[in-house]
Design an enzyme around this catalytic site. Structure first.
Site, PDB file in Angstrom:
ATOM      1  N   HIS A  78      -0.997  10.515  -2.776  1.00 37.44           N
ATOM      2  CA  HIS A  78      -2.330  10.182  -2.270  1.00 37.44           C
ATOM      3  C   HIS A  78      -3.218  11.398  -2.110  1.00 37.44           C
ATOM      4  CE1 HIS A  78      -5.398   9.445   0.851  1.00 37.44           C
ATOM      5  NE2 HIS A  78      -5.528   8.298   0.222  1.00 37.44           N
ATOM      6  N   ASP A 135      -1.281   5.609  -6.010  1.00 36.80           N
ATOM      7  CA  ASP A 135      -2.335   6.590  -6.283  1.00 36.80           C
ATOM      8  C   ASP A 135      -1.794   7.582  -7.294  1.00 36.80           C
ATOM      9  OD1 ASP A 135      -4.130   5.696  -4.098  1.00 36.80           O
ATOM     10  OD2 ASP A 135      -2.537   6.453  -2.807  1.00 36.80           O
ATOM     11  N   HIS A 173       0.831  -1.202   0.000  1.00 41.25           N
ATOM     12  CA  HIS A 173       0.000   0.000   0.000  1.00 41.25           C
ATOM     13  C   HIS A 173       0.869   1.258   0.000  1.00 41.25           C
ATOM     14  CE1 HIS A 173      -2.798   2.868   2.253  1.00 41.25           C
ATOM     15  NE2 HIS A 173      -3.436   2.590   1.136  1.00 41.25           N
TER      16      HIS A 173
END
Length: 319
Positions: free
Chosen positions: A70, A57, A28
């Site tokens: 992000h 992201d 992540h």
């Protein structure tokens, strides 16, 4: 040979060491539990730890570069301020994206001026990794650039040899490895837009239960917040229903629920797994939670701690 069951996360042709794992592990924002999120250091550490894939992201900078970030602004994770959409890539490269979390980085992970990563930077890193990897790309919306975000991401991928039919980029000196790309978004319109070029099994509908805390967070920067609260809450719930519908009707072959959503919607999760959908659950850092997901048949887990989760999904004595 019979095809793998829907709950089996790996094709029978995968290397034996990988097949022994009960779920694939996505890092992540890289190994963001150890290093600043979305930095070169976090991505390199995740690959070194053996993560099956990276989760990133994407936002567009003011000069149209897909950058791995992000938040909509740089304030939380840098020494700068302002919206990513209003800053040039050159300006962002001058900012410090590491000191807020890690005062010193290992020397072989690059200097501070090398930590901001574009999509192209990540692809170069993964292609040079020397093994197969998955890349999960989250398109961040709402974006002031609309579907330019998707278009820029696709153009970058095509430049690296991405095949829309397979969603694979050849890697290795002789193309013996591959970077397999999937696309994710909380915004169903992004996935619908991509569906003309991307196969359903490479589209992931991200899902999160709509709580009062989430509604409040969305309202924080809105004028007349109390007056528009019911409208914002209704829009958020409608978006969630639309995303769920993409999974139910097969337009998105991957369901991407948060851990809290899974715990609140176990029947739906079991039904999706039973009908052949893949489940990619975020963000899971606890081995007990990983055990619950494995019992439910979840095939992919996104975590801030790849090494920890790799251990949790690999049977003892078979790693």
């Amino acid at each position: 040979m019979s095809a793998p069951s829907p709950a089996d996360p790996f094709d029978a042709r995968e290397p034996a060491a990988l097949r022994r794992r009960r779920a694939k592990i996505f890092a992540h924002r890289g190994a963001s539990g150890l290093f600043p999120e979305h930095t070169r250091a976090a991505y390199r550490r995740a690959i070194e730890e053996g993560a099956d894939g990276l989760e990133i992201d994407l936002h567009l900078t003011a000069d149209g570069e897909p950058v791995c970030f992000h938040d909509a602004t740089v304030d939380r994770t840098s020494n700068g301020t302002g919206s990513v959409a209003e800053l040039s890539l050159a300006h962002m490269r001058t900012l410090d994206f590491t000191s807020w979390k890690t005062p010193r980085l290992p020397g072989d992970y690059g200097g501070r001026d090398q930590q901001l990563m574009t999509l192209a930077d990540v692809l170069e890193l993964m292609i040079d990794a020397g093994r197969d990897l998955d890349l999960a790309v989250e398109l961040k919306h709402p974006s002031p650039y609309g579907d330019r975000l998707e278009n820029k991401a696709l153009r970058t991928l095509l430049r690296f040899g991405w095949d829309p039919e397979t969603s694979v980029i050849p890697a290795g000196e002789f193309g013996q490895h591959a970077v397999t790309v999937s696309f994710m978004s909380f915004y169903p319109g992004s996935l619908v837009y991509l569906a003309d070029m991307v196969a359903p099994d490479k589209l992931c509908a991200l899902l999160s239960s709509v709580t009062e805390a989430q509604v409040q967070k969305r309202l924080e920067k809105m004028p007349l917040a109390m007056a528009v609260r019911p409208v914002v809450a209704a829009v958020m719930r409608g978006t969630l229903r639309d995303s769920e519908a993409l999974v139910w009707n097969g337009r998105a072959g991957i369901a991407g629920p948060g851990l809290a959503y899974v715990k609140d919607h176990r029947a739906e999760v079991k039904a999706w797994v039973a009908r052949g959908s893949r489940l990619r659950v975020w963000t899971v850092d606890d081995s007990q939670d990983a055990g619950l997901l494995l019992e439910l048949g979840v095939q992919e887990i996104t975590t801030n701690y790849p090494a920890r989760m790799l251990q949790a999904v690999t049977p003892a004595g078979r790693g």
